[in-house]
Structures are given as structure tokens and as C-alpha cells.
Design a protein around this motif. Structure first.
Motif, PDB file in Angstrom:
ATOM      1  N   VAL A   1      -4.364  14.836  -6.085  1.00 16.22           N
ATOM      2  CA  VAL A   1      -4.151  16.259  -5.807  1.00 16.22           C
ATOM      3  C   VAL A   1      -2.695  16.510  -5.430  1.00 16.22           C
ATOM      4  CG1 VAL A   1      -4.701  18.141  -4.206  1.00 16.22           C
ATOM      5  CG2 VAL A   1      -6.530  16.746  -5.179  1.00 16.22           C
ATOM      6  N   LEU A   2      -2.114  15.626  -4.630  1.00 15.98           N
ATOM      7  CA  LEU A   2      -0.714  15.771  -4.233  1.00 15.98           C
ATOM      8  C   LEU A   2       0.210  15.677  -5.440  1.00 15.98           C
ATOM      9  CD1 LEU A   2       1.465  16.012  -2.068  1.00 15.98           C
ATOM     10  CD2 LEU A   2       1.333  13.524  -1.749  1.00 15.98           C
ATOM     11  N   GLY A   3       0.019  14.654  -6.279  1.00 13.84           N
ATOM     12  CA  GLY A   3       0.868  14.481  -7.447  1.00 13.84           C
ATOM     13  C   GLY A   3       0.712  15.609  -8.451  1.00 13.84           C
ATOM     14  N   ALA A   4      -0.535  16.004  -8.721  1.00 10.85           N
ATOM     15  CA  ALA A   4      -0.781  17.076  -9.687  1.00 10.85           C
ATOM     16  C   ALA A   4      -0.216  18.399  -9.197  1.00 10.85           C
ATOM     17  CB  ALA A   4      -2.281  17.204  -9.945  1.00 10.85           C
ATOM     18  N   THR A   5      -0.361  18.682  -7.914  1.00  8.69           N
ATOM     19  CA  THR A   5       0.165  19.929  -7.361  1.00  8.69           C
ATOM     20  C   THR A   5       1.688  19.948  -7.402  1.00  8.69           C
ATOM     21  OG1 THR A   5      -1.756  20.109  -5.885  1.00  8.69           O
ATOM     22  CG2 THR A   5       0.183  21.429  -5.335  1.00  8.69           C
TER      23      THR A   5
ATOM     24  N   PRO B   1       0.799  -1.234   0.000  1.00  3.44           N
ATOM     25  CA  PRO B   1       0.000   0.000   0.000  1.00  3.44           C
ATOM     26  C   PRO B   1       0.827   1.278   0.000  1.00  3.44           C
ATOM     27  CG  PRO B   1      -0.135  -1.109   2.129  1.00  3.44           C
ATOM     28  CD  PRO B   1       0.537  -2.059   1.200  1.00  3.44           C
ATOM     29  N   LEU B   2       1.853   1.350   0.845  1.00  2.00           N
ATOM     30  CA  LEU B   2       2.659   2.562   0.925  1.00  2.00           C
ATOM     31  C   LEU B   2       3.497   2.768  -0.329  1.00  2.00           C
ATOM     32  CD1 LEU B   2       3.877   2.485   4.651  1.00  2.00           C
ATOM     33  CD2 LEU B   2       2.024   3.842   3.646  1.00  2.00           C
ATOM     34  N   LEU B   3       4.124   1.689  -0.799  1.00  6.01           N
ATOM     35  CA  LEU B   3       4.957   1.786  -1.996  1.00  6.01           C
ATOM     36  C   LEU B   3       4.129   2.133  -3.219  1.00  6.01           C
ATOM     37  CD1 LEU B   3       7.788   1.484  -3.161  1.00  6.01           C
ATOM     38  CD2 LEU B   3       7.334  -0.953  -3.497  1.00  6.01           C
ATOM     39  N   SER B   4       2.954   1.518  -3.330  1.00  2.00           N
ATOM     40  CA  SER B   4       2.104   1.790  -4.487  1.00  2.00           C
ATOM     41  C   SER B   4       1.561   3.215  -4.450  1.00  2.00           C
ATOM     42  CB  SER B   4       0.945   0.790  -4.533  1.00  2.00           C
ATOM     43  OG  SER B   4       0.180   0.848  -3.340  1.00  2.00           O
ATOM     44  N   ALA B   5       1.237   3.711  -3.262  1.00  2.00           N
ATOM     45  CA  ALA B   5       0.759   5.090  -3.145  1.00  2.00           C
ATOM     46  C   ALA B   5       1.866   6.069  -3.527  1.00  2.00           C
ATOM     47  CB  ALA B   5       0.275   5.357  -1.725  1.00  2.00           C
ATOM     48  N   GLY B   6       3.079   5.816  -3.039  1.00  2.00           N
ATOM     49  CA  GLY B   6       4.204   6.667  -3.390  1.00  2.00           C
ATOM     50  C   GLY B   6       4.519   6.625  -4.876  1.00  2.00           C
ATOM     51  N   GLY B   7       4.440   5.424  -5.461  1.00  2.00           N
ATOM     52  CA  GLY B   7       4.683   5.292  -6.893  1.00  2.00           C
ATOM     53  C   GLY B   7       3.640   6.023  -7.717  1.00  2.00           C
TER      54      GLY B   7
ATOM     55  N   ALA C   1       4.386   9.709  -7.595  1.00  2.00           N
ATOM     56  CA  ALA C   1       5.562  10.014  -8.420  1.00  2.00           C
ATOM     57  C   ALA C   1       5.208  10.023  -9.907  1.00  2.00           C
ATOM     58  CB  ALA C   1       6.667   8.989  -8.142  1.00  2.00           C
ATOM     59  N   ILE C   2       4.433   9.037 -10.342  1.00  2.00           N
ATOM     60  CA  ILE C   2       4.027   8.976 -11.753  1.00  2.00           C
ATOM     61  C   ILE C   2       3.172  10.177 -12.107  1.00  2.00           C
ATOM     62  CG2 ILE C   2       2.642   7.698 -13.429  1.00  2.00           C
ATOM     63  CD1 ILE C   2       3.531   5.127 -12.019  1.00  2.00           C
ATOM     64  N   TYR C   3       2.228  10.516 -11.234  1.00  2.00           N
ATOM     65  CA  TYR C   3       1.344  11.645 -11.531  1.00  2.00           C
ATOM     66  C   TYR C   3       2.139  12.953 -11.558  1.00  2.00           C
ATOM     67  CZ  TYR C   3      -3.383  13.322 -12.201  1.00  2.00           C
ATOM     68  OH  TYR C   3      -4.531  13.834 -12.767  1.00  2.00           O
ATOM     69  N   THR C   4       3.145  13.071 -10.698  1.00  2.00           N
ATOM     70  CA  THR C   4       3.979  14.270 -10.687  1.00  2.00           C
ATOM     71  C   THR C   4       4.683  14.447 -12.027  1.00  2.00           C
ATOM     72  OG1 THR C   4       4.353  14.107  -8.294  1.00  2.00           O
ATOM     73  CG2 THR C   4       5.934  15.400  -9.573  1.00  2.00           C
TER      74      THR C   4
END
Length: 229
Positions: free
Chosen positions: A89-93, A46-52, A55-58
Motif C-alpha cells: 500500500v505504501l509503495g503503490a500510493t 529486514p529493514l533494507l529489504s522492506a525499503g527496497g 522502492a521497487i513497487y513505487t
């Protein structure tokens, strides 16, 4: 000349990525083919996939790659409506902010003002009412996300104003797509394909326009209070 070459290199990179077919991976077909594998990976990490995902969205947001809509839907499908909205929202921002800061660094915070009196007047208007203008541009996507990231950098908008208005302004629209993504499982099971017209209903569009109108009301109210003070 150095700034010009950097700008040309950035444009060349964006064009190369757009024509490379990389954006085709961010599609409904990709999600449909790999839904079982992706869901299992998210459940197990869960944590790794959320971080990934962030990162991809960024990267997608910073480079203006196509497919961000499907990535948002995928976030809702994989993480649920609430967490999917937050991660998107985090990745896009973050992606928007990276592009904003890069443009400020390369072209300068007052680049638009150097283009003449009319452009300087436009820059002054945006600077004076940055909160309202930027919220409207985020709430109602009248212009491409990429363009809205660049113009404030040319107008000398403060980074904190840009970051906050970006994050707040994209929440409503992101929540709509993430909520729709959370129900993609039923669509996939039925063999259907989601459509943007089915997501952005007239009611949703009217609600977003209403929020934008409220943001615009802050401009005359601000002027009135300033005059009375």
C-alpha cells in the motif's frame, strides 16, 4: 510546446519499458526460482529489504509496469500478510502520487476542463464527490491503475484527497493478494502455479463491490444533507 514534448517523452519512456521485457522479471517464475535467496535476504536484512521492496513497487506503480500483481503476491510471501499489505500500500500510493503530481505539474490541475463544457461538467462532478468516486475506482478496479492516477490530476483533485483515497481504497484488494501470497510457499512446494481466478473468488469480488456501493451511497447522502442544511 514544452509540456507536449514532456508528455511525448513520458509516453515514449513507458512504451520502451513495456517492450523492454523488464516486466517479465516480475512474475511467478522469478519468485519460484529465487525464493530461497530472496527469503534469506529478507531474514538477514529486514529493514533494507522492506525499503527496497517499497522502492521497487513505487517505480512499478509510477511507470505502470506490468507485474504489479505478482509483486503484491511476492510481498505477502516474503513479509507476511500484514507487513506485505502495508509495504505494498505504501509503495503503490507513493508511485500513484508521483504520477499524479507529475501530471498536475505538466498539464495543469484543470486540464480536463479546457476540453469543453461536457468535460468541464465531468470534472466538476469528480471534484464535488472526489472522496466517493475515487474510493469506488480504487475498491473495484474497473479502469487501469495508471488511468485512475491521471484523471484526478486533470480534474483538480487536491493531493491530500488523492493520497488518502488511494491508500484506503487499495487496502482490501491488496490484503487479499498479500494473504494469498503468504500461502505461496505451500503452492511452490507442491509444484503448483497460483491463478488469479483462484484468488479473486466470487465472494471476494462481491465483498469489494459491496464496499464500493457503500462509498457511492455517500454521494446522495451528501446531497441530501446539503439540501436540508
Amino acid at each position: 510546446m514544452k509540456k507536449l514534448w514532456i508528455a511525448l517523452a513520458l509516453v515514449a519512456l513507458l512504451l520502451a519499458l513495456r517492450f523492454s521485457g523488464l516486466g517479465e522479471w516480475l512474475s511467478f517464475d522469478t519468485l519460484a526460482r529465487h525464493r530461497v535467496t530472496l527469503s534469506a535476504w529478507v531474514s538477514g536484512h529486514p529493514l533494507l529489504s522492506a525499503g527496497g521492496f517499497v522502492a521497487i513497487y513505487t517505480v512499478v506503480a509510477a511507470l505502470a509496469l506490468p507485474g504489479a500483481v505478482w509483486l503484491t503476491l511476492g510481498g505477502g510471501f516474503l513479509f507476511g500478510a500484514v507487513l506485505g499489505t502495508a509495504l505494498t500500500v505504501l509503495g503503490a500510493t507513493m508511485g500513484a502520487t508521483l504520477l499524479f503530481l507529475f501530471a498536475q505539474r505538466v498539464f495543469g490541475a484543470d486540464a480536463l476542463q479546457k476540453l469543453g463544457p461536457k468535460a468541464e461538467g465531468l470534472a466538476h462532478g469528480i471534484q464535488a464527490n472526489a472522496w466517493s468516486y475515487l474510493l469506488v475506482l480504487r475498491l473495484v478496479p474497473l479502469f487501469p491503475f495508471f488511468l485512475v492516477n491521471l484523471v484526478p490530476a486533470f480534474c483538480g483533485v487536491r493531493p491530500v484527497v488523492f493520497i488518502v483515497t488511494t491508500a484506503l481504497g487499495i487496502i482490501p484488494g491488496t490484503a487479499v493478494f498479500a494473504l494469498s501470497g503468504a500461502g505461496l510457499g505451500r503452492v511452490l512446494d507442491a509444484g503448483g502455479t497460483p491463478s488469479l481466478s483462484g484468488i479473486l473468488t466470487p465472494e471476494i469480488i462481491a465483498a469489494l463491490c459491496g464496499l464500493a456501493a457503500l462509498a457511492l451511497l455517500a454521494i446522495p447522502l451528501k446531497k441530501r444533507f446539503s439540501a436540508s442544511g
